[in-house]
Each structure stands twice: as structure tokens, then as C-alpha cells.
Design a protein around this motif. Structure first.
Motif, PDB file in Angstrom:
ATOM      1  N   ASP A  60       7.408   0.516   7.816  1.00  0.00           N
ATOM      2  CA  ASP A  60       7.214   1.008   6.404  1.00  0.00           C
ATOM      3  C   ASP A  60       8.508   0.939   5.613  1.00  0.00           C
ATOM      4  N   THR A 117       1.083   4.709   0.956  1.00  0.00           N
ATOM      5  CA  THR A 117       0.431   5.632   1.937  1.00  0.00           C
ATOM      6  C   THR A 117       0.844   7.088   1.961  1.00  0.00           C
ATOM      7  N   GLN A 164       4.662  -0.849  -8.816  1.00  0.00           N
ATOM      8  CA  GLN A 164       4.075  -1.352  -7.547  1.00  0.00           C
ATOM      9  C   GLN A 164       5.369  -2.055  -7.031  1.00  0.00           C
ATOM     10  N   LYS A 209       3.654   0.664   2.647  1.00  0.00           N
ATOM     11  CA  LYS A 209       3.172   0.352   4.038  1.00  0.00           C
ATOM     12  C   LYS A 209       3.238  -1.271   4.198  1.00  0.00           C
ATOM     13  N   GLU A 237       0.824  -1.202   0.017  1.00  0.00           N
ATOM     14  CA  GLU A 237      -0.086  -0.218   0.140  1.00  0.00           C
ATOM     15  C   GLU A 237       0.871   1.425   0.091  1.00  0.00           C
TER      16      GLU A 237
END
Ligand code: V55
Ligand code: FE
Length: 486
Positions: free
Chosen positions: A436, A32, A78, A454, A30
Motif C-alpha cells: 500500500d 481504499t 488519481q 492499494k 484503488e
């Protein structure tokens, strides 16, 4: 029946140090905050120690424990995350037994009799990528080859039958410009042996240099440094005594009465008789930032302890020495001088550890260094950037109570100027017990992350790692360039 699993209530296993013991697979982290920089494609591999089973001992130390390898795979916008145990022989046997079979750090005389003669390597210290192959390393054993995509363990490797030493350093230098691998093995003929060997491998993994010599004592040689002409081997008086091991004692003992010795070995074409030796007062260090040559001088930048860097290894009399801070110092060896001493100059006034650079400048005159610094009583720490030209020091601090693990520099492009790129830093969100991965602009760390990824899980510990570019993953060769005389 086997015993239930219970870890002792000791500092090492409290809070963030609690054993994690799980393997994770996250397809797409994810995002963030911020944006993942375009063109950042490849894999960050990092390795650390976790605890497979409780040893039942109260003297476990943080540098011990089974290897866990982590991958942050940047591709197509990603980032995937994978963590896998390194399946050493030791890991496999313990898994079968469902309990710890290996005792005190590196002391085979404290192991369960059922594992006598089994290699002790945990693969818990770093990830090395060379000539298309990935390895997990621990300095007391040969490398373990790992699958670059799945992190499955392929097996213990002597690099194609070439490494005759019993050990292999966990601080090799892979030159992303020449694709050479520079490495060594210490206590290379077994526990407490004074044998050490310097290795240079070409870009295809063929051994080109092998120089065996003797250390002044059976030292802990955790790291070394390279230059274009000379390889720097520092010996600090953390010394192994076989008789102490046989009585179940610690692997190293601190000898404040012994000197530091430094060997300069020719990078190419040398033998033991060509080595230049230097000496200095007792001190120690784990990690070198870099070394480079300036005419007849060799400079070594190192996080230097004017005392024992490992207080958990007492003196032979059992004296636990006082903790001393690691300070970045430049040691200078003059090959044309008539002294076997060396000069020492402090480069930074705040303590720091886990020094890294833009790896394209390892062994070359360089400007930028990256460290972990500012460790506070609450355990928090930050990522520091030191500029050796301006003398400026800047820091990124993640937040109250949070700490950082070693950062990894990634150049913006293969031919970007030195220090132009990013730092990939795992941040321990201690209160949330998760991690993180932050991406910093390496030229402006104080500005904070350009992106935050994250993890819902905790990366308990990583010591070191490597960045492998998309090109290198595909071809086995790095494509970087470096401008000399930076
Ligand atoms: C060090 C680390 C080790 C080790 C011996 O930082 C020395 C120094 C991560 O394992 O086994
Ligand atoms: Fe290290």
C-alpha cells in the motif's frame, strides 16, 4: 539450451524478499481509505534492488541486485503506478544471456569472463531529479538517465561530459530552494582508489565546484551532508582492499582498529588545502539526517553505529562482528576550537534508520526528521517523526507483521512552514505479499493515514527516492522556499 531459473533457499529470498522480477503498469490505484489531499500533484520516484537472474551464489547481499525504478504519479485526483528495470549494460547483457553474468557485490573479479570491462552499476539505490532530468543512481557507477514519464532508460550519463570521476554518489542533495545539486564521487578513480571529489552544479546543471582530495583509506562513503558553508564527508573504516577483491573476497572489510575521519570541505571556492579534518573512535554509518551550521560549529545528525553497520562485511581476519543498533546522534565539529576531535550527543533513545527531512531544510537549521523505527523481531516497523525542538517522538505503525519503507516528505505548498505537509510511505503488507502507499499528515503521523492507495502487487524493496512537484516536472525547476532559522 539455457539453465532453468532457480533462486537458492536463503534468507534474502524468503518471504517478502522473494525476487519480484516483474514490471507493473497501473493506471489509477484503488483508494481504499481516506482521500487524496487536494493539491498533491507530482511524482514520487523510488528505486530499489530486485533480482534479474539467480547469481548461483549464497553470499548475495540486499544492497546488490538490478535496479528497479518506481513511479507514483499524482495527477488530477488519481495516482498511477509504474515500475521498470533500469536498463544498465549489465541488465541488457544478462537479459540476452538469460542468466546472471555478474558475481559478488561490486567484485568484478567474480564476473563471467564475457563481461570483462563492462560497467558494474545497477542503478539500484535512488532517483535524482535535477535540471529537468531524472536519473537512477548507484554509488559505484555514473548515473543512468531515465525518462520522467515512461521510466524508459535513456542511458549512462556523465552529466553532459562534466563528470570525470568513474563513480557518482547515490545520496546527492538537490536543494529545492536554490535548485543546486550537491554531490560527490568516491573511489572515483576505480576500485580501492582513495580519490574522492566534491561537486556542485547550478540550477541549469552546469558544474560550478569540483574539489578532488584523498580519503584516509579506501572507505565506503555512502552518504554525506551539506551546510551553507561546509560540506561534511565522514569516512568510516569499511575499507576496500584490491588484493582481497582479486582473490574473490568481499568489497569491504571492517577495520575496528581504524578511526573515523571527517572532512569539512568549503561549499564554495575551496580546494584540498582548505579542508578541515576531524577524528574520532571507530564507528560507522550509512545515512545522515541533516547537517547545519551554528556560528563556527557544524552539527551532523546521523544514524550512528558504535561498531560495524554492515556485519556481512567481516574483518580481514574473517571475524563477523556483532550487530549494533543505529542511534540518532549529533556530532559537533568546532572550526574555531583547537581540537581535531568532535563531540557526540544522542538525540533519540530508540534505534532508527533511513532518516529524512523536509528537503527544503537540508543544510539549514531544522526541526523535523522522519525515520524508520521500531523494528520488531517479527520484521515489522513503523514511520517515526522526531521533533528536535520539543524532543517529542511519534510513530505510525501499519499493523501486525507489516513494515514500512523510507517515507518521502512533500510540503503542503512551496512556501508552507517546515514540516507542514505529507509523508508518502510504502507499506509492506507482508501477509498479503502486496504493497500500500499510505499518505500521512507529517505533523501527526500517529493518527494514521489520511489516504491509503492499494497496489495489487509487491514493491519488493526500495532504498531511497525523490518527490518531484508538478511545477518541477513541467519546468525542470523546483519552486520551494524555506524560512531560515527554523
Ligand atoms: C549502502 C547501500 C548500497 C550500497 C552501499 O546503505 C551502501 C548503504 C543500496 O546500495 O551499494
Ligand atoms: Fe542509502
Amino acid at each position: 539450451m539455457v539453465d532453468a531459473i532457480h533462486f537458492p533457499d536463503v534468507e534474502l529470498y524468503r518471504g517478502w524478499g522473494a525476487p519480484m522480477r516483474t514490471e507493473s503498469t497501473l493506471r489509477g490505484l484503488e483508494l481504499t481509505q481516506g482521500a487524496i489531499p487536494e493539491g498533491l500533484e507530482g511524482a514520487l520516484y523510488k528505486v530499489g534492488a530486485d533480482r534479474q537472474y539467480p547469481s548461483g551464489r549464497l553470499d548475495d547481499i540486499f544492497i546488490d541486485g538490478e535496479g528497479m525504478i518506481h513511479m507514483f504519479r499524482f495527477k488530477n485526483g488519481q495516482v498511477d503506478y509504474l515500475s521498470r528495470w533500469v536498463h544498465t549494460k549489465r541488465y541488457q547483457l544478462q537479459q540476452q544471456a538469460r542468466r546472471a553474468l555478474f558475481g559478488r557485490y561490486r567484485n568484478r573479479y567474480t564476473n563471467d569472463p564475457s563481461v570483462a570491462g563492462v560497467h558494474m552499476g545497477t542503478g539500484n539505490t535512488t532517483a535524482m531529479f535535477h535540471a529537468g532530468r531524472l536519473y537512477a543512481l548507484k554509488e559505484d557507477d555514473l548515473p543512468h538517465e531515465m525518462d520522467c514519464d515512461t521510466l524508459a532508460t535513456i542511458g549512462r550519463s556523465d552529466l553532459g561530459g562534466q563528470v570525470r570521476a568513474e563513480t557518482f554518489t547515490a545520496h546527492p542533495k538537490v536543494d529545492p530552494v536554490t535548485n543546486e545539486l550537491l554531490a560527490f564521487a568516491y573511489q572515483a578513480k576505480g576500485d580501492a582508489s582513495r580519490d574522492i571529489v566534491y561537486y556542485l552544479f547550478d540550477k541549469d546543471g552546469k558544474m560550478r565546484e569540483e574539489v578532488w582530495f584523498q580519503m584516509p583509506y579506501a572507505a565506503c562513503v555512502h552518504d554525506f551532508a551539506i551546510t551553507d558553508e561546509w560540506i561534511v564527508f565522514p569516512f568510516f573504516p569499511l575499507i576496500t582492499d584490491l588484493d582481497v577483491l582479486k582473490t574473490g573476497g568481499p568489497y569491504y572489510q571492517w577495520h575496528p582498529d581504524q578511526q573515523v575521519h571527517v572532512a569539512l570541505v568549503p561549499r564554495r571556492g575551496g580546494s584540498a588545502k582548505d579542508i578541515r579534518w576531524f577524528k574520532g573512535p571507530s564507528a560507522s554509518a550509512g545515512h545522515m539526517m541533516n547537517a547545519f551550521r551554528e556560528g563556527t560549529k557544524v552539527h551532523l545528525d546521523v544514524c550512528y553505529y558504535e561498531g560495524n553497520c554492515f556485519p556481512f562485511f567481516p574483518t580481514p581476519q574473517g571475524v563477523v562482528t556483532e550487530a549494533v543498533p543505529p542511534l540518532l546522534k549529533r556530532l559537533t565539529f568546532d572550526l574555531a576550537g583547537n581540537s581535531d576531535g568532535f563531540e557526540k550527543r544522542q538525540l533519540l533513545d530508540i534505534p532508527c534508520e533511513m532518516p529524512r527531512t523536509d528537503d527544503r531544510y537540508q543544510g539549514r537549521p531544522y526541526r523535523h526528521g522522519y525515520v524508520i523505527a521500531g523494528r520488531a523481531p517479527d520484521g515489522s516497523s513503523g514511520t517515526g517523526h522526531v521533533d528536535h525542538v520539543t524532543g517529542k517522538f511519534e510513530m505510525y505503525r501499519p499493523g501486525p507483521g507489516d513494515s514500512v519503507q523510507e517515507g518521502q516528505f512533500v510540503p503542503r505548498s512551496p512556501d508552507a512552514p517546515e514540516g507542514d505537509g505529507w509523508l508518502l510511505v510504502p507499506v509492506c503488507r507482508v501477509h498479503e505479499m502486496r504493497t500500500d502507499l499510505v499518505i500521512l499528515d507529517a505533523q501527526n503521523v500517529a493518527a494514521g493515514p489520511v489516504a491509503t492507495l492499494k497496489l495489487p502487487v509487491r514493491v519488493r524493496a526500495t532504498f531511497h527516492g525523490s518527490w518531484v512537484s508538478e511545477h518541477a516536472l513541467r519546468t525542470g525547476q523546483y519552486e520551494a522556499t524555506a524560512t531560515l532559522g527554523a
